[in-house]
Design an enzyme around this catalytic site. Sequence first.
Site, short mmCIF file in Angstrom:
data_model
loop_
_atom_site.label_atom_id
_atom_site.label_comp_id
_atom_site.label_asym_id
_atom_site.label_seq_id
_atom_site.Cartn_x
_atom_site.Cartn_y
_atom_site.Cartn_z
N GLU A 198 0.83 -1.20 0.00
CA GLU A 198 0.00 0.00 0.00
C GLU A 198 0.86 1.25 0.00
OE1 GLU A 198 -3.94 -1.82 2.19
OE2 GLU A 198 -2.48 -0.82 3.46
N CYS A 230 3.49 8.62 0.82
CA CYS A 230 4.07 7.70 1.81
C CYS A 230 4.16 6.34 1.12
CB CYS A 230 3.15 7.65 3.03
SG CYS A 230 3.67 6.43 4.24
N CYS A 269 6.65 -6.92 6.84
CA CYS A 269 7.81 -6.40 7.59
C CYS A 269 8.33 -7.47 8.52
CB CYS A 269 7.41 -5.16 8.38
SG CYS A 269 8.84 -4.31 9.11
N CYS A 322 7.00 -4.41 15.52
CA CYS A 322 6.54 -3.32 16.37
C CYS A 322 5.10 -3.62 16.79
CB CYS A 322 6.62 -1.99 15.63
SG CYS A 322 8.29 -1.66 15.03
N CYS A 373 1.92 -1.74 15.33
CA CYS A 373 1.84 -1.51 13.88
C CYS A 373 1.10 -2.65 13.18
CB CYS A 373 3.26 -1.39 13.33
SG CYS A 373 3.33 -1.36 11.54
N SER A 402 12.38 7.03 6.78
CA SER A 402 12.03 6.86 8.20
C SER A 402 12.38 5.44 8.63
CB SER A 402 10.54 7.13 8.38
OG SER A 402 10.19 6.86 9.71
N HIS A 455 9.68 6.66 19.74
CA HIS A 455 8.56 6.25 20.60
C HIS A 455 8.90 6.00 22.06
CE1 HIS A 455 6.47 6.20 16.89
NE2 HIS A 455 6.96 5.06 16.47
N CYS A 480 -0.89 6.46 9.82
CA CYS A 480 0.36 5.84 10.26
C CYS A 480 0.09 4.56 11.05
CB CYS A 480 1.13 6.80 11.15
SG CYS A 480 2.03 7.99 10.21
S1 SF4 Z 1 6.48 0.27 12.37
FE1 SF4 Z 1 7.67 0.05 10.48
S2 SF4 Z 1 9.42 -1.24 11.12
FE2 SF4 Z 1 7.84 -1.48 12.72
S3 SF4 Z 1 6.67 -3.29 12.08
FE3 SF4 Z 1 5.62 -1.48 11.24
S4 SF4 Z 1 6.44 -1.29 9.14
FE4 SF4 Z 1 7.85 -2.62 10.29
#
Ligand code: SF4
Length: 346
Positions: free
Chosen positions: A94, A107, A114, A118, A121, A197, A222, A339
């Site tokens: 995306e 973006c 990934c 995190c 996320c 980033s 964070h 985000c």
């Molecule tokens: S915040 Fe970025 S680095 Fe962390 S899991 Fe999500 S996509 Fe991956």
Amino acid sequence: MEIKKKDIRALTKEQLRAFFVKEGDKAFRGNQVYEWLWQKAAYSFDDMTNISKETRQMLEDNFVINHIRVDTMQRSNDGTIKNAVRLHDGLIVESVLIPTSTRTTACVSSQVGCSLDCKFCATSRLKRMRNLNPDEIYDQVVAIDNESRLYHNRPLSNIVFMGMGEPLMNYNNVIKAIDKITSKEGLGMSPKRITVSTSGVPKMIKKMADDEVKFNLAVSLHSAVDEVRTSIMPFNETFPLQDLRESLEYWYTKTQRKISYEYVVWKGINDTQNDIDAFVKFCKYVPCKVNIIEYNPIDDGEFQQASNEALENYIRTLEQNRIVVNVRRSRGKDIDAACGQLANKT
Ligand code: SF4
């Protein structure tokens, strides 16, 4: 047996020129095709109208153009656009267009899924399937630039590598894509308008400094307390804050460019005075600015936006310490484009 055709955009301009010479044509033909592939972002060899039909057929016989396709496009009430982009092998990533009164930002994603984990996320729930190729990153930018012109009557002004994936885990391809985006033979954008980033991979931050990259660096911090950061970004155990700090000091010494810290404040996680004090201390190591980002819950779980009081306390303390702080309201929440929300839900 079917011969697997080569992705023509994996060739450099010099390789393309050499290919035409080998085929008994002029090297200049390579320049023409290269321009079609990048600057004009051609989808097919048939689009290359100043190339003879025979040559186009010869290219068709030898190569493919693995162009991305925008599978679905969603438009938010606030003008944000989210593209679900289909790659040549069927996988989807995306990318998002974020318009404000002064700029239009793309973006973009750098990986399918990934490998980092995190906890806040949505992308982390998709395991990393592969890295994106330079042309797949470039195509996302072209698609958003076209949408920006169509829906907002202006070209794209900025790019952030803040979509799916950790860009520094796909460093070579991200750098190649940025080279194309900034090249006159590509989109000719200024590197000053591009921000990579990262969640903070110290060795790669140092490499970027050594490579004298010209774009901006943002770190999703964070928390400046190891224990807290590890609990929400488990790779912090491998790359603790001390290593991150050293790499950022190295970056600044070499580039003299400020770092942006991306920071979300969550209720009961990083909203105490101790968290604020640790962050302020961290901000003093290297010249920086801070973006406090509004959080978009990905479910009803443990991560909830902190109280206004906690946010104001952060902002006040940072400002009292002469640290520039912006508060970024999230955009595109109604289409899961904000985000941390990118998770191929469409
Ligand atoms: S915040 Fe970025 S680095 Fe962390 S899991 Fe999500 S996509 Fe991956």
